[in-house]
Scaffold this active site. Sequence first.
Site, short mmCIF file in Angstrom:
data_model
loop_
_atom_site.label_atom_id
_atom_site.label_comp_id
_atom_site.label_asym_id
_atom_site.label_seq_id
_atom_site.Cartn_x
_atom_site.Cartn_y
_atom_site.Cartn_z
N ARG A 1 8.08 15.74 -1.33
CA ARG A 1 6.65 16.00 -1.60
C ARG A 1 6.25 17.47 -1.37
NH1 ARG A 1 5.64 10.80 1.09
NH2 ARG A 1 5.54 9.25 -0.56
N LYS B 1 3.03 28.80 -11.08
CA LYS B 1 3.25 27.84 -12.17
C LYS B 1 4.73 27.53 -12.21
CE LYS B 1 -0.43 28.69 -15.52
NZ LYS B 1 -0.75 29.19 -16.87
N GLU C 1 4.88 41.77 -21.13
CA GLU C 1 3.96 41.18 -20.14
C GLU C 1 3.29 42.28 -19.30
OE1 GLU C 1 3.20 38.02 -20.27
OE2 GLU C 1 4.96 36.87 -20.93
N LYS D 1 -2.07 40.46 -11.65
CA LYS D 1 -1.89 39.00 -11.71
C LYS D 1 -2.44 38.36 -10.43
CE LYS D 1 0.74 35.07 -12.94
NZ LYS D 1 1.83 34.47 -13.68
N GLU E 1 -6.30 27.59 -13.16
CA GLU E 1 -6.71 27.85 -14.55
C GLU E 1 -7.86 26.95 -15.00
OE1 GLU E 1 -3.23 28.91 -16.92
OE2 GLU E 1 -4.24 28.16 -18.70
N ARG F 1 -7.83 32.72 -15.44
CA ARG F 1 -6.37 32.75 -15.53
C ARG F 1 -5.92 32.60 -16.98
NH1 ARG F 1 -1.77 30.31 -11.43
NH2 ARG F 1 -0.03 31.15 -12.63
N ASN G 1 -3.01 34.31 -21.00
CA ASN G 1 -2.38 33.77 -22.21
C ASN G 1 -2.63 34.66 -23.43
OD1 ASN G 1 -1.42 31.53 -20.82
ND2 ASN G 1 -3.35 30.41 -21.09
N HIS H 1 -0.27 34.57 -26.32
CA HIS H 1 0.65 33.45 -26.14
C HIS H 1 0.47 32.35 -27.19
CE1 HIS H 1 1.64 35.53 -22.49
NE2 HIS H 1 2.45 34.59 -22.09
N HIS I 1 3.56 31.59 -29.15
CA HIS I 1 4.17 30.28 -29.00
C HIS I 1 4.50 29.67 -30.37
CE1 HIS I 1 4.89 26.45 -26.90
NE2 HIS I 1 4.38 25.90 -27.99
N HIS J 1 10.91 35.04 -25.44
CA HIS J 1 9.51 34.75 -25.10
C HIS J 1 8.66 36.03 -25.10
CE1 HIS J 1 6.05 32.96 -23.13
NE2 HIS J 1 6.12 33.89 -22.21
P1 NAD Z 1 15.65 33.98 -18.35
O1 NAD Z 1 15.39 33.45 -17.02
O2 NAD Z 1 16.29 33.08 -19.36
O3 NAD Z 1 16.54 35.30 -18.22
C1 NAD Z 1 16.90 35.99 -19.39
C2 NAD Z 1 18.40 36.26 -19.47
O4 NAD Z 1 18.71 37.36 -18.63
C3 NAD Z 1 19.30 35.10 -19.02
O5 NAD Z 1 20.41 35.06 -19.87
C4 NAD Z 1 19.75 35.53 -17.62
O6 NAD Z 1 21.01 35.00 -17.29
C5 NAD Z 1 19.80 37.03 -17.75
N1 NAD Z 1 19.51 37.76 -16.52
C6 NAD Z 1 18.51 37.56 -15.66
N2 NAD Z 1 18.48 38.52 -14.73
C7 NAD Z 1 19.52 39.33 -14.99
C8 NAD Z 1 20.00 40.54 -14.40
N3 NAD Z 1 19.36 41.11 -13.38
N4 NAD Z 1 21.11 41.11 -14.92
C9 NAD Z 1 21.73 40.56 -16.01
N5 NAD Z 1 21.30 39.46 -16.64
C10 NAD Z 1 20.20 38.87 -16.14
O7 NAD Z 1 14.33 34.52 -19.07
P2 NAD Z 1 12.98 35.20 -18.54
O8 NAD Z 1 12.50 35.99 -19.67
O9 NAD Z 1 13.12 35.83 -17.21
O10 NAD Z 1 12.03 33.93 -18.34
C11 NAD Z 1 11.59 33.15 -19.42
C12 NAD Z 1 11.05 31.87 -18.87
O11 NAD Z 1 9.96 32.15 -18.01
C13 NAD Z 1 10.55 30.90 -19.92
O12 NAD Z 1 11.04 29.62 -19.65
C14 NAD Z 1 9.03 30.92 -19.72
O13 NAD Z 1 8.42 29.69 -20.06
C15 NAD Z 1 8.93 31.22 -18.26
N6 NAD Z 1 7.65 31.83 -17.85
C16 NAD Z 1 7.00 31.27 -16.79
C17 NAD Z 1 5.83 31.84 -16.34
C18 NAD Z 1 5.14 31.27 -15.13
O14 NAD Z 1 4.02 31.70 -14.83
N7 NAD Z 1 5.76 30.37 -14.42
C19 NAD Z 1 5.31 33.00 -16.96
C20 NAD Z 1 6.01 33.54 -18.02
C21 NAD Z 1 7.19 32.96 -18.46
N1 GLY Z 2 1.91 33.41 -17.22
C1 GLY Z 2 0.62 32.82 -17.25
C2 GLY Z 2 0.14 32.40 -15.91
O1 GLY Z 2 0.80 32.55 -14.91
O2 GLY Z 2 -0.95 31.88 -15.82
#
Ligand code: NAD
Ligand code: GLY
Length: 370
Positions: A121, A143, A185, A227, A237, A242, A246, A249, A253, A267
């Site tokens: 939990r 998130k 971003e 942020k 949100e 918040r 987006n 986005h 998307h 992304h």
């Molecule tokens: P990711 O986590 O897939 O990383 C991108 C690539 O880079 C992967 O292949 C990874 O292995 C590689 N990598 C990561 N760090 C590295 C490093 N230091 N050196 C070499 N390779 C490295 O992608 P991302 O762009 O970081 O994240 C995308 C995800 O984040 C999506 O799923 C999206 O929905 C999510 N997201 C979440 C939020 C949130 O608020 N929670 C906000 C924006 C995006």
């Molecule tokens: N990336 C959008 C949020 O964190 O709200």
Amino acid sequence: MAVIPVDIAGAPYEVRIGTGLLASLTEQCSGRLRKRRVPIVTDIRVHAAWGAVVENALREGGHEAVWRVLPPGEPSKSWEQLAATVDWLLAEEVERGDHILALGGGVIGDLTGFAAAILKRGCKFIQLPTTLLAQVDSSVGGKTAINTGAGKNLVGAFHQPALVLADLAVLDTLPERELKAGYAEVVKYGLLGDAEFFAWCDANGAAMLAGDPALREYAVAHSVAAKARIVQADEKETLGLRALLNLGHTFGHALEAQTGFSDRLLHGEGVALGMVLAARFSARRGLLPRASAEHVARHFAEIGMMSEIAALGLNCDGQALVAHMLHDKKMDAGTLPFVLMRGIGDAYLTKDVDLEEVGEFLDEELQRSV
Ligand code: NAD
Ligand code: GLY
């Protein structure tokens, strides 16, 4: 090192930004690592690049790293990997007061954060973001989510980390394309509420991406501070604040969905194109000067990012992209809220958008010459 507090009621934490934070991990986590064994979730690529640094840092502090190493990429944000990760944490006898470490990009942070949210939990977790996108966005704000057959990020929870350590050194091993995707971003914070920061991006974005350490620290710290302000004011949100995060986005998307959430469009690349579209759509409606919208497109083009959706070579029309929008999780009682722009640094949320008009606009964009 820059330290940005995130003052969320009942769950305040710090985001520390600097070079070498992973190498001094035990010291950075002082008091939080209660046991010898420290559970860490990561992906194969990050483990190959940074696993040894983390392992040594923990060993020097008297700890042993125990790893769950996942395949890289979006498919790891799945029910299967969530269940397997939770089972692994249970087998490791992780207790509520323990801290689980998430070493990776947004994929690892989102999956590990969700596992921490539901394990017993709610367990504690520490974000060790290794992509620019994760450092400036996904590791901050709580998130967490996985994807299902019905779409992206449809199952998740708000669960704040106990600490975020953004080590700028990790950006040195990040592929350039991923770095630029994360940069979208950064620019977003300027476009949505800070014209001065967009001007800073114009002047310094290229040098920051090329590796200037002081500029990198400024870009990450300024983004995280922006942020943090928004998340503090509207954690879940619900107040329309918040939701400004987006910007780009909803359009982005739809482009990601049309390209199958694949390497064809990362992304952050979708967000950059989405912000160009949001700006041009705002101009089409007479809200934003056309020159400002073209300034946004030019900024991404000059950085070497895609700025025209026509360049994607999509085999579809505007209505097909709108159809993807209808499955957006932001749909609210049959209407889709959009973030539009009245100026650079002046974004706002509106439900007053006719999707037919969006379809016509996208048809025009798909036919633009590039
Ligand atoms: P990711 O986590 O897939 O990383 C991108 C690539 O880079 C992967 O292949 C990874 O292995 C590689 N990598 C990561 N760090 C590295 C490093 N230091 N050196 C070499 N390779 C490295 O992608 P991302 O762009 O970081 O994240 C995308 C995800 O984040 C999506 O799923 C999206 O929905 C999510 N997201 C979440 C939020 C949130 O608020 N929670 C906000 C924006 C995006
Ligand atoms: N990336 C959008 C949020 O964190 O709200």
